[in-house]
Design a protein around this motif. Structure first.
Motif, PDB file in Angstrom:
ATOM      1  N   PHE A 136      -4.796  -8.432  -6.184  1.00 50.76           N
ATOM      2  CA  PHE A 136      -5.260  -9.526  -7.036  1.00 50.76           C
ATOM      3  C   PHE A 136      -4.156 -10.045  -7.952  1.00 50.76           C
ATOM      4  O   PHE A 136      -4.101 -11.237  -8.241  1.00 50.76           O
ATOM      5  CB  PHE A 136      -6.480  -9.096  -7.852  1.00 50.76           C
ATOM      6  CG  PHE A 136      -7.764  -9.217  -7.099  1.00 50.76           C
ATOM      7  CD1 PHE A 136      -8.242 -10.455  -6.714  1.00 50.76           C
ATOM      8  CD2 PHE A 136      -8.485  -8.088  -6.753  1.00 50.76           C
ATOM      9  CE1 PHE A 136      -9.422 -10.575  -6.005  1.00 50.76           C
ATOM     10  CE2 PHE A 136      -9.661  -8.191  -6.050  1.00 50.76           C
ATOM     11  CZ  PHE A 136     -10.142  -9.436  -5.674  1.00 50.76           C
ATOM     12  N   LEU A 137      -3.273  -9.172  -8.414  1.00 47.69           N
ATOM     13  CA  LEU A 137      -2.142  -9.610  -9.217  1.00 47.69           C
ATOM     14  C   LEU A 137      -1.235 -10.524  -8.406  1.00 47.69           C
ATOM     15  O   LEU A 137      -0.849 -11.606  -8.871  1.00 47.69           O
ATOM     16  CB  LEU A 137      -1.354  -8.395  -9.727  1.00 47.69           C
ATOM     17  CG  LEU A 137      -0.068  -8.711 -10.472  1.00 47.69           C
ATOM     18  CD1 LEU A 137      -0.381  -9.376 -11.810  1.00 47.69           C
ATOM     19  CD2 LEU A 137       0.753  -7.456 -10.682  1.00 47.69           C
ATOM     20  N   CYS A 138      -0.918 -10.123  -7.178  1.00 50.59           N
ATOM     21  CA  CYS A 138      -0.066 -10.959  -6.318  1.00 50.59           C
ATOM     22  C   CYS A 138      -0.750 -12.276  -5.990  1.00 50.59           C
ATOM     23  O   CYS A 138      -0.105 -13.332  -5.997  1.00 50.59           O
ATOM     24  CB  CYS A 138       0.283 -10.200  -5.041  1.00 50.59           C
ATOM     25  SG  CYS A 138       1.343  -8.779  -5.328  1.00 50.59           S
ATOM     26  N   MET A 154      -1.566   1.593 -10.913  1.00 51.45           N
ATOM     27  CA  MET A 154      -2.486   0.523 -10.561  1.00 51.45           C
ATOM     28  C   MET A 154      -3.048   0.788  -9.166  1.00 51.45           C
ATOM     29  O   MET A 154      -2.342   1.262  -8.291  1.00 51.45           O
ATOM     30  CB  MET A 154      -1.776  -0.824 -10.592  1.00 51.45           C
ATOM     31  CG  MET A 154      -1.501  -1.302 -11.997  1.00 51.45           C
ATOM     32  SD  MET A 154      -0.587  -2.851 -12.194  1.00 51.45           S
ATOM     33  CE  MET A 154      -1.311  -3.954 -11.063  1.00 51.45           C
ATOM     34  N   THR A 155      -4.262   0.388  -8.994  1.00 51.63           N
ATOM     35  CA  THR A 155      -4.896   0.569  -7.693  1.00 51.63           C
ATOM     36  C   THR A 155      -4.411  -0.522  -6.735  1.00 51.63           C
ATOM     37  O   THR A 155      -3.930  -1.575  -7.162  1.00 51.63           O
ATOM     38  CB  THR A 155      -6.423   0.490  -7.830  1.00 51.63           C
ATOM     39  OG1 THR A 155      -6.771  -0.816  -8.282  1.00 51.63           O
ATOM     40  CG2 THR A 155      -6.940   1.524  -8.812  1.00 51.63           C
ATOM     41  N   PRO A 156      -4.529  -0.272  -5.449  1.00 51.41           N
ATOM     42  CA  PRO A 156      -4.080  -1.285  -4.474  1.00 51.41           C
ATOM     43  C   PRO A 156      -4.821  -2.618  -4.619  1.00 51.41           C
ATOM     44  O   PRO A 156      -4.217  -3.681  -4.459  1.00 51.41           O
ATOM     45  CB  PRO A 156      -4.379  -0.638  -3.126  1.00 51.41           C
ATOM     46  CG  PRO A 156      -4.385   0.827  -3.393  1.00 51.41           C
ATOM     47  CD  PRO A 156      -4.871   0.993  -4.784  1.00 51.41           C
ATOM     48  N   ILE A 157      -6.103  -2.582  -4.934  1.00 49.58           N
ATOM     49  CA  ILE A 157      -6.847  -3.838  -5.091  1.00 49.58           C
ATOM     50  C   ILE A 157      -6.349  -4.620  -6.307  1.00 49.58           C
ATOM     51  O   ILE A 157      -6.289  -5.845  -6.279  1.00 49.58           O
ATOM     52  CB  ILE A 157      -8.373  -3.584  -5.152  1.00 49.58           C
ATOM     53  CG1 ILE A 157      -9.149  -4.882  -5.003  1.00 49.58           C
ATOM     54  CG2 ILE A 157      -8.758  -2.902  -6.425  1.00 49.58           C
ATOM     55  CD1 ILE A 157      -9.140  -5.421  -3.627  1.00 49.58           C
ATOM     56  N   ALA A 158      -5.952  -3.921  -7.358  1.00 46.17           N
ATOM     57  CA  ALA A 158      -5.407  -4.591  -8.542  1.00 46.17           C
ATOM     58  C   ALA A 158      -4.069  -5.250  -8.216  1.00 46.17           C
ATOM     59  O   ALA A 158      -3.784  -6.359  -8.675  1.00 46.17           O
ATOM     60  CB  ALA A 158      -5.249  -3.596  -9.679  1.00 46.17           C
TER      61      ALA A 158
END
Length: 56
Positions: free
Chosen positions: A8-10, A1-5
């Motif tokens: 947004f998940l957190c 997963m990318t850092p931006i994903a």
């Protein structure tokens, strides 16, 4: 997963679970309504329906 994903998940987890915790705390502090607004008495069934009737 990318850092931006992951960010947004957190963020979404905090929003959803935070809302659940906040609503549980609010419900624990004020479990019932102190006073209901006027007009909430039981309706007389002889008066008929209290919603618009449509002849379609």
């Amino acid at each position: 997963m990318t850092p931006i994903a992951i960010v947004f998940l957190c963020l979404s987890i905090v929003i959803v679970w935070g809302g659940l915790v906040a609503s549980a705390v609010f419900l624990a502090r004020r479990p019932e309504v102190d006073e209901y607004p006027p007009g909430g008495e039981e309706a007389d069934p002889a008066e008929g329906p209290h919603f618009p009737m449509r002849d379609t």
